[in-house]
Design a protein around this motif. Structure first.
Motif, PDB file in Angstrom:
ATOM      1  N   GLY A 157       4.457  94.860  40.666  1.00 32.80           N
ATOM      2  CA  GLY A 157       5.511  95.863  40.587  1.00 32.80           C
ATOM      3  C   GLY A 157       6.651  95.707  41.566  1.00 32.80           C
ATOM      4  O   GLY A 157       7.533  96.564  41.619  1.00 32.80           O
ATOM      5  N   ASN A 158       6.671  94.627  42.367  1.00 30.02           N
ATOM      6  CA  ASN A 158       7.781  94.394  43.280  1.00 30.02           C
ATOM      7  C   ASN A 158       7.990  92.899  43.470  1.00 30.02           C
ATOM      8  O   ASN A 158       7.252  92.082  42.916  1.00 30.02           O
ATOM      9  CB  ASN A 158       7.536  95.092  44.627  1.00 30.02           C
ATOM     10  N   ASN A 159       9.018  92.548  44.230  1.00 32.32           N
ATOM     11  CA  ASN A 159       9.243  91.126  44.527  1.00 32.32           C
ATOM     12  C   ASN A 159       9.142  90.848  46.017  1.00 32.32           C
ATOM     13  O   ASN A 159       9.645  89.836  46.510  1.00 32.32           O
ATOM     14  CB  ASN A 159      10.588  90.640  43.963  1.00 32.32           C
ATOM     15  N   CYS A 160       8.466  91.742  46.758  1.00 30.02           N
ATOM     16  CA  CYS A 160       8.356  91.588  48.212  1.00 30.02           C
ATOM     17  C   CYS A 160       7.484  90.397  48.600  1.00 30.02           C
ATOM     18  O   CYS A 160       7.607  89.874  49.716  1.00 30.02           O
ATOM     19  CB  CYS A 160       7.818  92.869  48.831  1.00 30.02           C
ATOM     20  N   GLY A 161       6.594  89.956  47.713  1.00 36.43           N
ATOM     21  CA  GLY A 161       5.755  88.808  48.005  1.00 36.43           C
ATOM     22  C   GLY A 161       6.405  87.478  47.684  1.00 36.43           C
ATOM     23  O   GLY A 161       5.840  86.419  47.969  1.00 36.43           O
ATOM     24  N   ILE A 162       7.600  87.517  47.100  1.00 34.74           N
ATOM     25  CA  ILE A 162       8.338  86.300  46.775  1.00 34.74           C
ATOM     26  C   ILE A 162       9.174  85.897  47.978  1.00 34.74           C
ATOM     27  O   ILE A 162       9.798  86.756  48.617  1.00 34.74           O
ATOM     28  CB  ILE A 162       9.244  86.535  45.551  1.00 34.74           C
ATOM     29  N   PRO A 163       9.222  84.628  48.354  1.00 31.49           N
ATOM     30  CA  PRO A 163      10.065  84.215  49.481  1.00 31.49           C
ATOM     31  C   PRO A 163      11.514  84.671  49.281  1.00 31.49           C
ATOM     32  O   PRO A 163      12.017  84.676  48.154  1.00 31.49           O
ATOM     33  CB  PRO A 163       9.963  82.686  49.461  1.00 31.49           C
ATOM     34  N   ALA A 164      12.168  85.051  50.370  1.00 28.19           N
ATOM     35  CA  ALA A 164      13.532  85.567  50.277  1.00 28.19           C
ATOM     36  C   ALA A 164      14.464  84.589  49.577  1.00 28.19           C
ATOM     37  O   ALA A 164      15.389  84.998  48.869  1.00 28.19           O
ATOM     38  CB  ALA A 164      14.063  85.900  51.667  1.00 28.19           C
ATOM     39  N   SER A 165      14.223  83.295  49.741  1.00 25.75           N
ATOM     40  CA  SER A 165      15.092  82.287  49.125  1.00 25.75           C
ATOM     41  C   SER A 165      14.980  82.280  47.609  1.00 25.75           C
ATOM     42  O   SER A 165      15.856  81.754  46.921  1.00 25.75           O
ATOM     43  CB  SER A 165      14.762  80.892  49.673  1.00 25.75           C
ATOM     44  N   GLN A 166      13.904  82.878  47.068  1.00 24.69           N
ATOM     45  CA  GLN A 166      13.703  82.903  45.618  1.00 24.69           C
ATOM     46  C   GLN A 166      13.787  84.316  45.051  1.00 24.69           C
ATOM     47  O   GLN A 166      13.540  84.526  43.871  1.00 24.69           O
ATOM     48  CB  GLN A 166      12.337  82.308  45.278  1.00 24.69           C
ATOM     49  N   ARG A 167      14.179  85.266  45.878  1.00 22.46           N
ATOM     50  CA  ARG A 167      14.179  86.667  45.485  1.00 22.46           C
ATOM     51  C   ARG A 167      15.515  87.064  44.867  1.00 22.46           C
ATOM     52  O   ARG A 167      16.567  86.802  45.431  1.00 22.46           O
ATOM     53  CB  ARG A 167      13.887  87.529  46.716  1.00 22.46           C
ATOM     54  N   SER A 168      15.478  87.711  43.708  1.00 22.08           N
ATOM     55  CA  SER A 168      16.679  88.205  43.039  1.00 22.08           C
ATOM     56  C   SER A 168      16.609  89.723  42.943  1.00 22.08           C
ATOM     57  O   SER A 168      15.870  90.259  42.123  1.00 22.08           O
ATOM     58  CB  SER A 168      16.810  87.612  41.626  1.00 22.08           C
TER      59      SER A 168
END
Length: 399
Positions: free
Chosen positions: A368-379
């Motif tokens: 339910g979120n994108n907090c676990g995605i590295p910042a460089s790949q986060r949209s």
């Protein structure tokens, strides 16, 4: 056809320790004042999420002010060769303003600006972007090949390309999309990115509000329209007339809403409600809204929403087209502050208290979120505030 493809969206940018003397003088003269103007909770969030430590605040803010004050001047100076500008961090943790030129320019007359020579002008990149948008608009539901797996596309001056983001394993769909659009494949880079692009209103997000007692979103910014009070938020949160409640009490309804195409709306509330020029930092305090000057690519920006709270990152792209399941949304800004479902409509604001926009969506994972995605790949995408104010004739409530 040759389309440059990257499986990671981290951009490897050459760093330079060269900082013009004029910029150094600006940083030195403004250090004490700039450092003192940063809210204490915002300092904590910037240190936690961006690694900007107390001794670096003043220099960062000076670079941010330089980007805001000289952006148009750089564009005029470079003319048709202009290829964009952004804030970039050096290896030693300091910041600089970079401008790109598709010509042979080696320097700028504006102090504190590092010049880089690139292949494509911003105009050329925008032509490819326009063709992708036109191809998206021309699609006929039920007849055209679905764009499933294609998340978003935007002009990225940092990499001097038009970036097309796709789900992992969907590179072929991205390639097909570019080929059918007629865009210059040499100017396009396709990136696989974790998660799938979704609007953030499915479960619930500033402070929380409910729509028709059925779904939850987040307040963007307090606004007025003549004597009418209200707040801006995301269009996908509710249609015109939908009832809004805060803390269980009915406070108003959606006065206008648009989604897809754009993702903007405003809610009118009763005169008995109190409007505040604040954004919750989810640590017991608030960040004061000072204005709505748009920040540059690379600028630090924080977002507030009911699901993931107060999170900071940087602006990574502008004029992004998001290919949501409900339809494309154009002209969004992309950041890498993490978000989750329910943060929709929530506030995006800079370190100087400049309101930027309202939360739209992002590459959300199964949790339910994108907090676990590295910042460089986060949209994490937001609808710009100023066009919302202009379209609906609203005035931002400022502190």
């Amino acid at each position: 056809m040759s389309v440059s493809i990257s499986r990671q969206s981290a951009r490897k940018i050459s760093l330079s320790a060269c900082v013009a003397l004029a910029a150094a003088a600006t940083f030195a003269s403004g250090a004490a004042v700039a450092g003192d103007t940063v809210d204490a909770q915002l300092k904590f969030a910037m240190q936690r999420d961006l690694g900007i430590f107390p001794g670096q605040y003043a220099q960062y803010l000076a670079t941010e002010r330089l980007a805001q004050s000289q952006g148009r001047a750089i564009e005029r100076e470079f003319g048709s060769a202009y290829a964009g500008s952004w804030i970039e961090r050096n290896a030693d943790g300091s910041f600089k303003l970079v401008a790109a030129s598709a010509g042979a320019r080696k320097s700028s007359s504006i102090g504190g600006v590092e010049v880089r020579n690139v292949r494509h002008s911003l105009k050329q990149l925008q032509q490819s972007m326009d063709l992708l948008d036109a191809s998206s608009r021309a699609r006929i539901k039920g007849i055209s090949k679905p764009l499933t797996g294609v998340q978003s596309w935007y002009v990225d001056p940092v990499s001097n390309s038009v970036v097309v983001k796709v789900d992992q394993g969907a590179l072929d769909r991205g390639i097909d999309f570019v080929a059918l659009s007629g865009a210059d494949s040499g100017s396009v880079r396709i990136e696989e990115t974790p998660g799938t692009l979704q609007t953030a209103a499915t479960i619930v997000g500033g402070i929380e509000y409910s729509i028709n007692n059925a779904s939850l979103c987040s307040v963007g910014f307090s606004v007025t329209r003549s004597s009418t009070k209200g707040f801006v938020t995301a269009g996908h949160c509710g249609s015109a007339g939908a009832i809004v409640r805060i803390g269980g009490a009915q406070v108003g309804s959606f006065a206008a809403s648009r989604f897809p195409g754009n993702d903007r709306a405003w809610v009118s509330v009763g005169s008995g409600n109190t409007l505040q020029p604040w954004v919750s930092n989810y640590s017991g305090g608030n960040v004061i809204v000072r204005g709505s000057t748009e920040a540059a690519i690379g600028a630090a920006v924080c977002r507030s929403g009911r699901t993931t709270g107060y999170r900071c990152g940087t602006i990574t792209a502008k004029n992004v087209t998001a290919n949501y399941a409900q339809g494309a949304v154009y002209g969004l800004t992309q950041g890498n502050a993490c978000m989750g479902r329910g943060d929709s409509g929530g506030s995006w604001i800079t370190s100087a208290g400049q309101a930027q926009g309202v939360m739209s969506g992002g590459n959300v994972q199964a949790n339910g979120n994108n907090c676990g995605i590295p910042a460089s790949q986060r949209s994490s995408l937001f609808e710009r505030l100023n066009p919302i104010l202009s379209q609906y004739g609203l005035s931002l409530v400022r502190g």
